[in-house]
Scaffold this motif. Structure first.
Motif, PDB file in Angstrom:
ATOM      1  N   SER A   1      18.290 -44.467 -72.999  1.00  0.00           N
ATOM      2  CA  SER A   1      17.735 -44.442 -71.645  1.00  0.00           C
ATOM      3  C   SER A   1      18.640 -45.094 -70.330  1.00  0.00           C
ATOM      4  O   SER A   1      18.359 -44.599 -69.431  1.00  0.00           O
ATOM      5  N   SER A   2      19.059 -46.394 -70.856  1.00  0.00           N
ATOM      6  CA  SER A   2      19.525 -47.184 -69.831  1.00  0.00           C
ATOM      7  C   SER A   2      20.661 -46.285 -69.069  1.00  0.00           C
ATOM      8  O   SER A   2      20.800 -46.410 -68.058  1.00  0.00           O
ATOM      9  N   LYS A   3      21.515 -45.773 -69.861  1.00  0.00           N
ATOM     10  CA  LYS A   3      22.839 -45.215 -69.272  1.00  0.00           C
ATOM     11  C   LYS A   3      22.202 -43.843 -68.634  1.00  0.00           C
ATOM     12  O   LYS A   3      22.842 -43.425 -67.745  1.00  0.00           O
ATOM     13  N   ALA A   4      21.275 -43.342 -69.170  1.00  0.00           N
ATOM     14  CA  ALA A   4      20.631 -42.004 -68.443  1.00  0.00           C
ATOM     15  C   ALA A   4      20.118 -42.443 -66.886  1.00  0.00           C
ATOM     16  O   ALA A   4      20.281 -41.809 -66.187  1.00  0.00           O
ATOM     17  N   VAL A   5      19.478 -43.597 -66.981  1.00  0.00           N
ATOM     18  CA  VAL A   5      18.946 -44.025 -65.695  1.00  0.00           C
ATOM     19  C   VAL A   5      20.187 -44.097 -64.773  1.00  0.00           C
ATOM     20  O   VAL A   5      19.991 -43.666 -63.516  1.00  0.00           O
ATOM     21  N   THR A   6      21.171 -44.876 -64.854  1.00  0.00           N
ATOM     22  CA  THR A   6      22.419 -45.105 -64.112  1.00  0.00           C
ATOM     23  C   THR A   6      22.944 -43.559 -63.584  1.00  0.00           C
ATOM     24  O   THR A   6      23.360 -43.692 -62.482  1.00  0.00           O
TER      25      THR A   6
ATOM     26  N   GLN B   1      24.539 -33.719 -66.044  1.00  0.00           N
ATOM     27  CA  GLN B   1      24.675 -33.324 -67.364  1.00  0.00           C
ATOM     28  C   GLN B   1      24.644 -34.561 -68.372  1.00  0.00           C
ATOM     29  O   GLN B   1      24.120 -34.367 -69.356  1.00  0.00           O
ATOM     30  N   ALA B   2      25.493 -35.418 -67.784  1.00  0.00           N
ATOM     31  CA  ALA B   2      25.625 -36.867 -68.491  1.00  0.00           C
ATOM     32  C   ALA B   2      24.180 -37.390 -68.595  1.00  0.00           C
ATOM     33  O   ALA B   2      23.925 -37.846 -69.872  1.00  0.00           O
ATOM     34  N   CYS B   3      23.472 -37.485 -67.950  1.00  0.00           N
ATOM     35  CA  CYS B   3      22.046 -37.992 -67.980  1.00  0.00           C
ATOM     36  C   CYS B   3      21.023 -37.222 -68.629  1.00  0.00           C
ATOM     37  O   CYS B   3      20.649 -37.943 -69.787  1.00  0.00           O
ATOM     38  N   CYS B   4      21.174 -36.040 -68.699  1.00  0.00           N
ATOM     39  CA  CYS B   4      20.632 -35.390 -69.809  1.00  0.00           C
ATOM     40  C   CYS B   4      21.037 -35.705 -71.098  1.00  0.00           C
ATOM     41  O   CYS B   4      19.924 -35.798 -72.145  1.00  0.00           O
ATOM     42  N   TRP B   5      22.226 -35.663 -71.483  1.00  0.00           N
ATOM     43  CA  TRP B   5      22.847 -35.815 -72.705  1.00  0.00           C
ATOM     44  C   TRP B   5      22.376 -37.253 -73.215  1.00  0.00           C
ATOM     45  O   TRP B   5      21.793 -37.685 -74.274  1.00  0.00           O
TER      46      TRP B   5
END
Length: 249
Positions: free
Chosen positions: A46-51, A35-39
């Motif tokens: 994008s960098s945080k989404a990858v993590t 869910q955090a990735c999607c948000w």
């Protein structure tokens, strides 16, 4: 924060909560990470989404996000992050994404790890020759081959600037793919450096200016600074102090 929008626990407390969450409810923890990735992806982080995607174990999603933001990582010199992300992917995933492989090779080049560039390029060529069914659709194979040739020409010119290596760069740059937004600028800067090494200072000034124009056109901040510095150094070497002052202003 000052806008009362973002809130953050102390890092040690935050890490403890994540550990406890994984231990108490592994599936729930994974769901929250996704869910955090999607948000993060939806809101432009994008960098945080990858993590978050990598931590959740959704490597397919992570690979797609990495591929979408790899060029931005290169142009903003987030090179270590890019290489670390890719190292967490399986070889099959990387082999299926030739363009991502190109960006990884470019990252190694910019990090001064020239010995890692050619093996990566050979691996990409091998996968293209095999025409693996796992290669993602929608990529331009001619563009991939041109980028491979461009990287090799840049490395050759850096290794030894001479009439042959300079000519190679000029020929490749003369027919760039229409969708290139980075390589032509990099090649132009290397070409200018080669002219400096071979004593062709007027040609170097022309190429540094072309490099600046390309970088400004494509919003490549670091590349503008590199070419501007090279241009100024040549003017200083020539003793053209009035023009040099204009560069520094």
């Amino acid at each position: 924060d000052t806008a009362q929008t973002w809130y953050r626990y102390h890092p040690l407390f935050s890490q403890t909560l994540r550990i406890l969450s994984r231990e108490a409810d592994p599936e729930g923890s994974t769901r929250l990470l996704r869910q955090a990735c999607c948000w993060m992806q939806t809101n432009g982080y994008s960098s945080k989404a990858v993590t978050y995607a990598l931590d959740s174990g959704d490597f397919e999603c992570a690979a797609e996000i990495i591929e979408s933001c790899a060029l931005a990582a290169v142009t903003h010199f987030n090179l270590t992050d890019l290489v670390q992300w890719v190292n967490r992917l399986s070889p099959d995933m990387l082999e299926a994404r030739p363009q991502l492989g190109i960006y990884v090779a470019l990252a190694h080049f910019l990090m001064g790890q020239a010995d890692k560039v050619e093996p990566r390029l050979r691996q990409i060529e091998l996968e293209l020759e095999k025409k693996s069914s796992s290669i993602q659709p929608g990529f331009d194979q001619d563009f991939i081959h041109w980028q491979i040739a461009a990287l090799r020409a840049v490395l050759a010119c850096l290794s030894e600037a001479n009439e042959h290596t300079i000519g190679q760069l000029i020929r490749l740059r003369a027919n760039p793919p229409p969708n290139d937004v980075y390589f032509v600028g990099s090649m132009t800067h290397i070409l200018a450096d080669a002219y400096v090494q071979t004593g062709q200072l007027e040609n170097a000034l022309v190429e540094y200016q072309r490099g600046m124009d390309f970088a400004l056109q494509h919003n490549l901040t670091y590349e503008v600074a590199y070419s501007l510095t090279g241009h100024a150094n040549v003017l200083k070497r020539q003793g053209r102090l009035t023009l040099l002052e204009q560069d520094y202003l």
